[in-house]
Design a protein around this motif. Structure first.
Motif, mmCIF file in Angstrom:
data_model
loop_
_atom_site.group_PDB
_atom_site.id
_atom_site.type_symbol
_atom_site.label_atom_id
_atom_site.label_comp_id
_atom_site.label_asym_id
_atom_site.label_seq_id
_atom_site.Cartn_x
_atom_site.Cartn_y
_atom_site.Cartn_z
ATOM 1 N N GLU A 57 10.152 -11.558 -4.159
ATOM 2 C CA GLU A 57 11.338 -11.189 -3.378
ATOM 3 C C GLU A 57 12.445 -10.606 -4.256
ATOM 4 O OE1 GLU A 57 10.859 -13.778 0.624
ATOM 5 O OE2 GLU A 57 11.874 -14.804 -1.029
ATOM 6 N N ARG A 58 12.481 -10.974 -5.518
ATOM 7 C CA ARG A 58 13.429 -10.320 -6.427
ATOM 8 C C ARG A 58 13.058 -8.853 -6.609
ATOM 9 N NH1 ARG A 58 12.906 -14.782 -11.062
ATOM 10 N NH2 ARG A 58 13.931 -16.530 -10.038
ATOM 11 N N PHE A 59 11.778 -8.588 -6.817
ATOM 12 C CA PHE A 59 11.339 -7.198 -7.011
ATOM 13 C C PHE A 59 11.451 -6.393 -5.726
ATOM 14 C CE2 PHE A 59 8.830 -9.150 -10.584
ATOM 15 C CZ PHE A 59 9.543 -8.528 -11.595
ATOM 16 N N ALA A 60 11.436 -7.089 -4.590
ATOM 17 C CA ALA A 60 11.591 -6.387 -3.312
ATOM 18 C C ALA A 60 12.959 -5.724 -3.198
ATOM 19 C CB ALA A 60 11.389 -7.361 -2.154
ATOM 20 N N LEU A 61 13.936 -6.185 -3.984
ATOM 21 C CA LEU A 61 15.282 -5.607 -3.950
ATOM 22 C C LEU A 61 15.364 -4.274 -4.692
ATOM 23 C CD1 LEU A 61 17.317 -8.878 -4.673
ATOM 24 C CD2 LEU A 61 16.794 -7.853 -2.443
ATOM 25 N N ASP A 62 14.285 -3.949 -5.432
ATOM 26 C CA ASP A 62 14.309 -2.734 -6.260
ATOM 27 C C ASP A 62 13.809 -1.499 -5.521
ATOM 28 O OD1 ASP A 62 15.216 -4.281 -8.298
ATOM 29 O OD2 ASP A 62 13.296 -4.453 -9.318
ATOM 30 N N GLY A 63 13.736 -1.547 -4.220
ATOM 31 C CA GLY A 63 13.222 -0.402 -3.475
ATOM 32 C C GLY A 63 11.779 -0.613 -3.078
ATOM 33 N N ASP A 64 11.109 0.475 -2.738
ATOM 34 C CA ASP A 64 9.750 0.389 -2.210
ATOM 35 C C ASP A 64 8.728 0.359 -3.336
ATOM 36 O OD1 ASP A 64 7.837 0.179 -0.279
ATOM 37 O OD2 ASP A 64 7.628 2.342 0.002
ATOM 38 N N ARG A 65 8.841 -0.615 -4.215
ATOM 39 C CA ARG A 65 7.930 -0.740 -5.337
ATOM 40 C C ARG A 65 6.569 -1.227 -4.829
ATOM 41 N NH1 ARG A 65 9.171 -3.892 -10.887
ATOM 42 N NH2 ARG A 65 11.146 -2.851 -10.526
ATOM 43 N N PRO A 66 5.442 -0.584 -5.213
ATOM 44 C CA PRO A 66 4.122 -1.024 -4.729
ATOM 45 C C PRO A 66 3.732 -2.360 -5.344
ATOM 46 C CG PRO A 66 3.880 0.740 -6.332
ATOM 47 C CD PRO A 66 5.346 0.622 -6.053
ATOM 48 N N ALA A 67 3.167 -3.242 -4.510
ATOM 49 C CA ALA A 67 2.790 -4.580 -4.956
ATOM 50 C C ALA A 67 1.289 -4.805 -4.937
ATOM 51 C CB ALA A 67 3.477 -5.643 -4.087
ATOM 52 N N VAL A 68 0.631 -4.446 -3.851
ATOM 53 C CA VAL A 68 -0.801 -4.697 -3.728
ATOM 54 C C VAL A 68 -1.420 -3.636 -2.829
ATOM 55 C CG1 VAL A 68 -0.376 -6.346 -1.849
ATOM 56 C CG2 VAL A 68 -2.559 -6.398 -3.051
ATOM 57 N N ARG A 69 -2.628 -3.225 -3.194
ATOM 58 C CA ARG A 69 -3.365 -2.288 -2.349
ATOM 59 C C ARG A 69 -4.818 -2.728 -2.270
ATOM 60 N NH1 ARG A 69 -4.034 3.582 -4.907
ATOM 61 N NH2 ARG A 69 -2.046 3.238 -5.967
ATOM 62 N N ASP A 70 -5.435 -2.422 -1.141
ATOM 63 C CA ASP A 70 -6.869 -2.624 -0.992
ATOM 64 C C ASP A 70 -7.450 -1.360 -0.371
ATOM 65 O OD1 ASP A 70 -6.300 -2.769 1.768
ATOM 66 O OD2 ASP A 70 -6.263 -4.960 1.753
ATOM 67 N N ALA A 71 -8.663 -1.436 0.133
ATOM 68 C CA ALA A 71 -9.312 -0.234 0.653
ATOM 69 C C ALA A 71 -8.664 0.263 1.940
ATOM 70 C CB ALA A 71 -10.795 -0.514 0.886
ATOM 71 N N HIS A 72 -7.827 -0.555 2.572
ATOM 72 C CA HIS A 72 -7.298 -0.220 3.897
ATOM 73 C C HIS A 72 -5.798 0.042 3.923
ATOM 74 C CE1 HIS A 72 -11.235 -1.438 5.342
ATOM 75 N NE2 HIS A 72 -11.081 -2.584 4.710
ATOM 76 N N ARG A 73 -5.039 -0.513 2.964
ATOM 77 C CA ARG A 73 -3.592 -0.335 3.016
ATOM 78 C C ARG A 73 -2.963 -0.620 1.661
ATOM 79 N NH1 ARG A 73 -0.869 -5.600 5.899
ATOM 80 N NH2 ARG A 73 -2.071 -7.194 4.816
ATOM 81 N N ARG A 74 -1.691 -0.248 1.545
ATOM 82 C CA ARG A 74 -0.910 -0.497 0.337
ATOM 83 C C ARG A 74 0.431 -1.087 0.752
ATOM 84 N NH1 ARG A 74 0.230 4.089 -4.357
ATOM 85 N NH2 ARG A 74 0.831 2.645 -6.040
ATOM 86 N N LEU A 75 0.762 -2.251 0.205
ATOM 87 C CA LEU A 75 1.996 -2.940 0.564
ATOM 88 C C LEU A 75 2.993 -2.876 -0.581
ATOM 89 C CD1 LEU A 75 0.667 -6.244 2.214
ATOM 90 C CD2 LEU A 75 1.443 -4.175 3.360
ATOM 91 N N GLY A 76 4.264 -2.609 -0.257
ATOM 92 C CA GLY A 76 5.334 -2.737 -1.222
ATOM 93 C C GLY A 76 5.736 -4.200 -1.330
ATOM 94 N N TYR A 77 6.595 -4.512 -2.300
ATOM 95 C CA TYR A 77 7.019 -5.900 -2.493
ATOM 96 C C TYR A 77 7.731 -6.453 -1.263
ATOM 97 C CZ TYR A 77 5.601 -6.521 -7.332
ATOM 98 O OH TYR A 77 4.855 -6.697 -8.483
ATOM 99 N N ALA A 78 8.579 -5.658 -0.641
ATOM 100 C CA ALA A 78 9.284 -6.138 0.550
ATOM 101 C C ALA A 78 8.307 -6.419 1.685
ATOM 102 C CB ALA A 78 10.336 -5.113 0.991
ATOM 103 N N GLU A 79 7.334 -5.528 1.885
ATOM 104 C CA GLU A 79 6.345 -5.726 2.949
ATOM 105 C C GLU A 79 5.486 -6.958 2.670
ATOM 106 O OE1 GLU A 79 5.146 -1.288 4.362
ATOM 107 O OE2 GLU A 79 4.822 -1.755 2.243
ATOM 108 N N LEU A 80 5.110 -7.163 1.411
ATOM 109 C CA LEU A 80 4.308 -8.332 1.055
ATOM 110 C C LEU A 80 5.076 -9.619 1.310
ATOM 111 C CD1 LEU A 80 1.775 -9.570 -0.272
ATOM 112 C CD2 LEU A 80 2.892 -9.232 -2.495
#
Length: 490
Positions: free
Chosen positions: A48-71
């Motif tokens: 959640e701290r990194f979620a404050l830095d904008g749409d930084r990518p956190a995790v991706r799999d074969a179907h989607r990619r989530l930013g820190y805020a979305e995660l």
């Protein structure tokens, strides 16, 4: 009932039969490495701290990619769903389904609630799923599959008498509020089941402080930063899957979840490493060998130019495989890692150097941060400390040592002891069952098991467990299991 009710406290563990003089000697010879780590932090807090830095990518799999805020939001929605199903601090949540971003969010959700994560692999037989869920006392099974729940998970949950809840149902939940419920660093964080000599798997319980220390041990030794992308390749039931999916998140990096089909296709895996900028991979040595073989046969697949580190763990790393790696992949360092599930995964790291290639057996290295290693030999009058060059059994102390085996006091007392050497955060000492020697430069060298446990392709197996299962059949009067290395014979 919480999982703590099924565990032994440090004062209930047996004392090690070692004299005061040998304790002082062992302390003097101990292989240790201290490093400051804030053990009161939580992975979800960092997310959640990194979620404050904008749409930084956190995790991706074969179907989607989530930013820190979305995660973070997905984790909080899942926490709300779990809480509705009766999940409270100290209870166990089984998480089953395909490897993917939802599993990462589910782990963070258990952290928010102060619950324990228990992976249940959809490839397991239903009986093992039921046994694992039942032994751990899970209150629910969270199904993370995109499609219908797997038949073995559904049947196993039914046999264990727990409800299956679809993670997809969290989409309509409001995100929970408040910080992660971390009452103390020694709070149990997850349960992983390993092979057992009695015919039943045993559930090793790892504390929050041990898990977090291991994450930062990887950060320190690999120099991980927000620019790194770590591949999650391990099945959920393997201990290395924990650091693979969490370690990048504590530094603002990215997790690249690799599906089974890609992980077992070296050419496709090499292509993914290049396309997704993967910088860190951990595989069992058998898979490292296959990767080198397949890439040599298909040079168009590339040479993993973006890779910084390859970690080999789970079984002995042959010198010949290491030699090939250093020659064919010079841009990526090779780390020989070693550690038991009971001690929060790896307890040693060794960066393989050309000078090591003259050894018959490669070193497993020196301890990760905040871990104490003792090499002892057993004699008639008790345990004695081993000097460099002598062979003994490896014992592990420090913050990494777990709680023992859930609802299994006998096997806990067989492997865990009160730590006589230091005032450690856990007060526990773990007996690995591995024979080692301390090399002149201070690194440890693995020599084999002192019991009948073996590892095949990184999978820990007790030969006694296989014999016990075979002997359950009414037509089998006695059974003996041995290992034949057919690949080496050829």
């Amino acid at each position: 009932m919480t999982i703590v009710d099924g565990l032994l406290g440090p004062t209930e563990l047996p004392e090690l039969a070692i004299s005061p003089g040998e304790i002082r000697h062992a302390r003097a010879l101990a292989v240790t490495r201290d490093h400051p780590v804030d053990l009161t932090d939580a992975v979800i807090t960092r997310v959640e701290r990194f979620a404050l830095d904008g749409d930084r990518p956190a995790v991706r799999d074969a179907h989607r990619r989530l930013g820190y805020a979305e995660l973070a939001v997905e984790a909080r929605r899942l926490a709300t769903l779990m809480e509705r199903e009766g999940v409270t601090p100290g209870t166990v949540v089984a998480v089953g389904g395909e490897r993917g971003s939802t599993v990462v969010a589910a782990f963070l959700a258990t952290e928010l609630l102060g619950a324990l994560y228990l992976p249940a692999d959809g490839n397991w037989p239903a009986r093992r799923v039921a046994d694992v869920i039942g032994q751990a006392g899970a209150v629910m099974l969270l199904d993370t599959d995109r499609e219908a729940v797997s038949a073995s998970l559904a049947e196993g949950a039914r046999e264990a008498g727990v409800r299956v809840v679809r993670a997809a149902d969290a989409a309509s939940c409001e995100p929970c509020r408040g910080p992660a419920r971390l009452e103390s660093p020694d709070q149990p964080r997850y349960v992983l089941f390993t092979s057992g000599s009695t015919g039943r798997p045993k559930g090793a319980v790892v504390e929050h402080q041990g898990m977090l220390n291991h994450l930062f041990a990887k950060v320190v030794d690999l120099g991980l930063t927000e620019r790194d992308v770590v591949a999650q390749t391990a099945p959920l039931g393997f201990d290395i899957s924990i650091w693979q999916m969490l370690c990048p998140l504590v530094v603002g990096g990215e997790v690249a979840v690799v599906d089974d089909a890609t992980a077992h296709d070296s050419v496709a895996f090499a292509r993914l490493i290049g396309e997704q900028g993967v910088s860190v991979v951990e595989l069992v040595p058998t898979m490292v060998r296959l990767l080198l073989d397949d890439l040599a046969a298909a040079p168009a697949a590339g040479r993993l130019e973006g890779l910084r580190w390859m970690l080999a763990t789970g079984e002995e790393l042959p010198t010949e495989v290491a030699r090939r790696w250093l020659q064919e992949m010079p841009q990526a360092g090779l780390v020989n890692a070693y550690g038991p599930t009971e001690c929060s995964d790896d307890v040693t790291h060794h960066t393989v150097l050309p000078a090591d290639l003259g050894l018959l057996r490669l070193p497993i290295g020196t301890p990760v941060v905040n871990c104490q290693l003792y090499v002892l030999r057993r004699e008639d009058d008790g345990w004695h400390a081993c000097a460099p060059g002598e062979t003994g059994e490896l014992f592990v102390g420090g913050v990494c040592v777990g709680r023992g085996y859930v609802h299994d006091h006998d096997r806990t007392r067989d492997a865990f002891f009160r730590d006589p050497f230091a005032d450690t955060p856990t007060g526990r000492l773990y007996r690995t069952g591995d024979a080692v020697t301390v090399l002149p430069q201070g690194a440890l060298q693995y020599l084999g098991r002192v019991d009948r446990q073996v590892k095949i392709a990184g999978v820990r197996m007790e030969l006694g467990e296989i014999e016990a299962v075979l002997q359950r059949h009414p037509a089998v009067g006695a059974a003996a299991v041995v290992v034949h290395d057919f690949a080496r014979r050829r």
